[in-house]
Design a protein around this motif. Structure first.
Motif, short mmCIF file in Angstrom:
data_model
loop_
_atom_site.label_atom_id
_atom_site.label_comp_id
_atom_site.label_asym_id
_atom_site.label_seq_id
_atom_site.Cartn_x
_atom_site.Cartn_y
_atom_site.Cartn_z
N ASP A 173 0.80 -1.23 0.00
CA ASP A 173 0.00 0.00 0.00
C ASP A 173 0.83 1.27 0.00
O ASP A 173 0.33 2.33 -0.33
CB ASP A 173 -0.93 0.03 1.22
CG ASP A 173 -1.99 -1.08 1.18
OD1 ASP A 173 -2.10 -1.73 0.13
OD2 ASP A 173 -2.68 -1.27 2.19
N LEU A 174 2.10 1.18 0.42
CA LEU A 174 2.91 2.38 0.51
C LEU A 174 3.44 2.78 -0.86
O LEU A 174 3.85 1.93 -1.64
CB LEU A 174 4.09 2.17 1.47
CG LEU A 174 3.77 1.82 2.92
CD1 LEU A 174 5.05 1.83 3.75
CD2 LEU A 174 2.77 2.79 3.50
N GLN A 175 3.42 4.07 -1.11
CA GLN A 175 3.94 4.62 -2.35
C GLN A 175 5.02 5.64 -2.00
O GLN A 175 4.97 6.25 -0.93
CB GLN A 175 2.83 5.35 -3.12
CG GLN A 175 1.65 4.50 -3.49
CD GLN A 175 1.97 3.50 -4.60
OE1 GLN A 175 2.77 3.79 -5.48
NE2 GLN A 175 1.36 2.33 -4.54
N ALA A 176 5.94 5.82 -2.93
CA ALA A 176 6.95 6.86 -2.70
C ALA A 176 6.22 8.18 -2.49
O ALA A 176 5.28 8.50 -3.21
CB ALA A 176 7.87 6.95 -3.91
N GLY A 177 6.65 8.92 -1.46
CA GLY A 177 6.02 10.20 -1.15
C GLY A 177 5.03 10.12 0.00
O GLY A 177 4.68 11.15 0.58
N ASP A 178 4.58 8.91 0.33
CA ASP A 178 3.72 8.76 1.50
C ASP A 178 4.52 9.13 2.75
O ASP A 178 5.74 8.98 2.77
CB ASP A 178 3.21 7.32 1.63
CG ASP A 178 2.19 6.96 0.57
OD1 ASP A 178 1.67 7.89 -0.09
OD2 ASP A 178 1.91 5.76 0.38
N THR A 179 3.81 9.59 3.77
CA THR A 179 4.54 10.04 4.96
C THR A 179 4.03 9.33 6.22
O THR A 179 2.92 8.80 6.22
CB THR A 179 4.38 11.55 5.18
OG1 THR A 179 2.99 11.86 5.34
CG2 THR A 179 4.95 12.34 4.02
N PHE A 180 4.87 9.32 7.23
CA PHE A 180 4.47 8.75 8.52
C PHE A 180 4.94 9.66 9.64
O PHE A 180 5.92 10.40 9.49
CB PHE A 180 5.06 7.35 8.71
CG PHE A 180 6.54 7.36 8.93
CD1 PHE A 180 7.42 7.31 7.87
CD2 PHE A 180 7.06 7.47 10.22
CE1 PHE A 180 8.79 7.36 8.08
CE2 PHE A 180 8.43 7.52 10.44
CZ PHE A 180 9.29 7.46 9.36
N ARG A 181 4.23 9.60 10.73
CA ARG A 181 4.65 10.24 11.99
C ARG A 181 4.38 9.23 13.09
O ARG A 181 3.35 8.55 13.06
CB ARG A 181 3.82 11.49 12.29
CG ARG A 181 3.96 12.63 11.31
CD ARG A 181 2.87 13.66 11.59
NE ARG A 181 2.72 14.60 10.50
CZ ARG A 181 3.27 15.81 10.46
NH1 ARG A 181 4.02 16.23 11.47
NH2 ARG A 181 3.09 16.60 9.44
N VAL A 182 5.28 9.13 14.02
CA VAL A 182 5.12 8.18 15.12
C VAL A 182 5.56 8.82 16.43
O VAL A 182 6.58 9.52 16.48
CB VAL A 182 5.99 6.91 14.94
CG1 VAL A 182 5.58 5.84 15.96
CG2 VAL A 182 5.89 6.35 13.55
N LEU A 183 4.79 8.57 17.46
CA LEU A 183 5.15 8.97 18.81
C LEU A 183 5.29 7.66 19.60
O LEU A 183 4.33 6.90 19.68
CB LEU A 183 4.04 9.84 19.39
CG LEU A 183 4.29 10.59 20.69
CD1 LEU A 183 5.33 11.69 20.48
CD2 LEU A 183 2.98 11.22 21.19
N ALA A 184 6.48 7.40 20.12
CA ALA A 184 6.70 6.12 20.79
C ALA A 184 7.52 6.30 22.05
O ALA A 184 8.30 7.24 22.18
CB ALA A 184 7.41 5.15 19.85
N GLN A 185 7.33 5.38 22.97
CA GLN A 185 8.14 5.39 24.17
C GLN A 185 9.48 4.73 23.87
O GLN A 185 9.54 3.77 23.12
CB GLN A 185 7.42 4.65 25.30
CG GLN A 185 6.28 5.50 25.83
CD GLN A 185 5.45 4.79 26.86
OE1 GLN A 185 5.61 3.60 27.11
NE2 GLN A 185 4.54 5.53 27.48
N ARG A 186 10.51 5.32 24.45
CA ARG A 186 11.85 4.79 24.25
C ARG A 186 12.46 4.52 25.61
O ARG A 186 12.41 5.36 26.50
CB ARG A 186 12.71 5.83 23.52
CG ARG A 186 14.18 5.45 23.41
CD ARG A 186 14.98 6.50 22.68
NE ARG A 186 15.05 7.77 23.44
CZ ARG A 186 15.80 8.80 23.07
NH1 ARG A 186 16.51 8.74 21.94
NH2 ARG A 186 15.81 9.91 23.80
N SER A 187 13.01 3.32 25.78
CA SER A 187 13.69 2.99 27.03
C SER A 187 15.17 2.84 26.75
O SER A 187 15.56 2.18 25.79
CB SER A 187 13.15 1.68 27.59
OG SER A 187 11.79 1.83 27.92
N THR A 188 15.97 3.48 27.55
CA THR A 188 17.42 3.41 27.37
C THR A 188 18.04 2.83 28.64
O THR A 188 17.81 3.32 29.74
CB THR A 188 18.00 4.82 27.10
OG1 THR A 188 17.26 5.41 26.03
CG2 THR A 188 19.46 4.73 26.72
#
Ligand SMILES: [Zn+2]
Length: 423
Positions: free
Chosen positions: A190-205
């Motif tokens: 389903d993804l095409q060149a030019g499609d965009t994403f944004r993600v908010l995620a928890q990160r553990s270090t």
């Protein structure tokens, strides 16, 4: 030996062990040749030896293999009261430290029980003692945004930069595809060149630098102008799930893809394949994957056939409610209990990718039928909205949505990566 030196050495052991553990992926069948590292610094003279447990080997056995006498090894291991000798897994990393190489017995043995969990056996004047060490994790929230150029992995790697390790970024991609959007988007098609994403995620270090991705809090995909938001919401009355901005669950009656995205890596090359051509060719979609990759039922239903079907090779057909059915061809084998009449649940493993029948290489041939006629799954499996959130939770959901989507959009406005919150 001065206390400060001991501390430095211990920390070094832990850091090196942790680094080894990050790299060592599958359990080792054979222990690696013990690497003997000598301190290059001028003052302390110490010796460090790494090893990992061979199959069926005891900790005593490992220490003996490293040169300890049976008595010395037994004394050391006897101090490890928190370690169940029958439950030590093969491949468990162990470091043996000798701060006084003139002495035949080591001064410290470090057993790595988990990435963040170490058991130290320390030899003092009164014999061996154990102490347990857990490295601290810190958690924060990161926001990433990017544009698809070749595939989702590359886009996320590019967006992550140094914010996430490669492994953590890979885990994020898999989570997005196989967890957040599995009912909505076929990330291979389903993804095409030019499609965009944004993600908010928890990160553990971890204090040694190891990075893990926790929960995806919110995400937004823009597929050729169609926006699909995903907001994680959970409450006492509702198990955690992903909802779109209107409060409808992203869950649906069918998964979009019968293989987990993490297994379809070889399908990258086909992501911009003209689907229509593939579609006209044989009324199905082919997913390239390694032979043996588990194939899952895309929805609840009843198996109506599981057997040989000429060009399809080993074929499974499942009848779903409301006139839908699905077919899975070229299978190497059927999963246990899969036969005509068997009930299957959505996501259940029904068979394994192969190349039986007319297939030139291992792949899954997948068909989706509506009242017995093959339909393009891309169209027929398109979902617009699942169950809405209960009315009583709507106000609560709205406030979560406003907060996390606000956070997501504010922190991805123009920049690739921003750390937006520290917990
Ligand atoms: Zn096919």
């Amino acid at each position: 030996m001065k206390v400060s030196t001991a501390r430095v050495i211990t920390y070094g052991v832990v850091a090196i062990l942790a680094a080894l553990a990050i790299r060592a992926t599958p359990p080792l069948a054979q222990p690696p040749a013990a690497a003997v590292l000598s301190d290059s610094g001028p003052t302390p003279s110490w010796k460090l030896q790494f090893d990992s447990l061979a199959r069926g080997e005891s900790l005593v056995g490992l220490l003996e293999r490293g040169g300890l006498s049976d008595t010395a090894a037994r004394h050391a291991v006897a101090a490890a009261t928190s370690l169940d000798p029958r439950r030590i897994p093969t491949g468990l990393p162990v470091a043996v430290l000798n701060a006084a190489p003139t002495d035949s017995e080591p001064t410290e043995i470090v057993v790595q029980l988990a990435v963040d969990h170490f058991l130290h056996l320390v030899r003092g004047d009164s014999g061996w003692t154990e102490h347990d060490e857990r490295l601290p994790w810190t958690t924060d929230t990161v926001a990433l945004q990017g544009t698809i150029r070749s595939n989702l992995y590359q886009a996320v790697y590019d967006a992550a930069g140094s914010t996430l390790s490669r492994d953590a970024a890979t885990a994020l991609v898999v989570r997005l595809a196989d967890n957040v959007y599995q009912y909505r988007v076929d990330m291979t098609r389903d993804l095409q060149a030019g499609d965009t994403f944004r993600v908010l995620a928890q990160r553990s270090t971890l204090s040694n630098g190891l990075v893990r991705v926790g929960e995806i809090v919110a995400a937004q995909l823009d597929l050729s102008g169609t926006e699909i938001d995903a907001i994680h919401y959970t409450s006492d009355a509702l198990a955690g799930d992903y909802f779109d901005q209107t409060g409808r669950s992203l869950k649906a009656a069918f998964l979009r893809v019968p293989l987990q995205f993490k297994y379809i890596s070889s399908g990258f090359g086909e992501r911009f394949h003209p689907i229509l051509k593939l579609w006209r060719d044989h009324k199905g979609i082919d997913y390239a994957a390694n032979a043996g990759t588990p194939v899952r039922a895309i929805g609840n239903g009843v198996v109506v056939r599981a057997g040989w079907a000429s060009g399809y090779g080993n074929l499974i057909e499942i009848r779903h409610p409301n006139g839908f059915s699905s077919r899975y061809g070229h299978l190497r084998a059927f999963a246990k209990g899969i036969h005509a009449g068997a009930r299957v649940d959505i996501g259940q493993t029904i068979g394994y990718v192969g190349m039986t029948g007319l297939a030139t290489g291992p792949h899954l041939h997948f068909e989706f039928l509506v009242h017995g006629v093959q339909r393009n799954p891309r169209v027929a499996l398109r979902n617009v909205g699942g169950e809405p959130i209960p009315r009583s939770l709507m106000a609560s959901f709205d406030s979560v949505r406003d907060r996390v989507m606000g956070q997501l959009l504010a922190s991805t406005g123009g920049k690739g990566v921003t750390t937006v919150a520290q917990r």
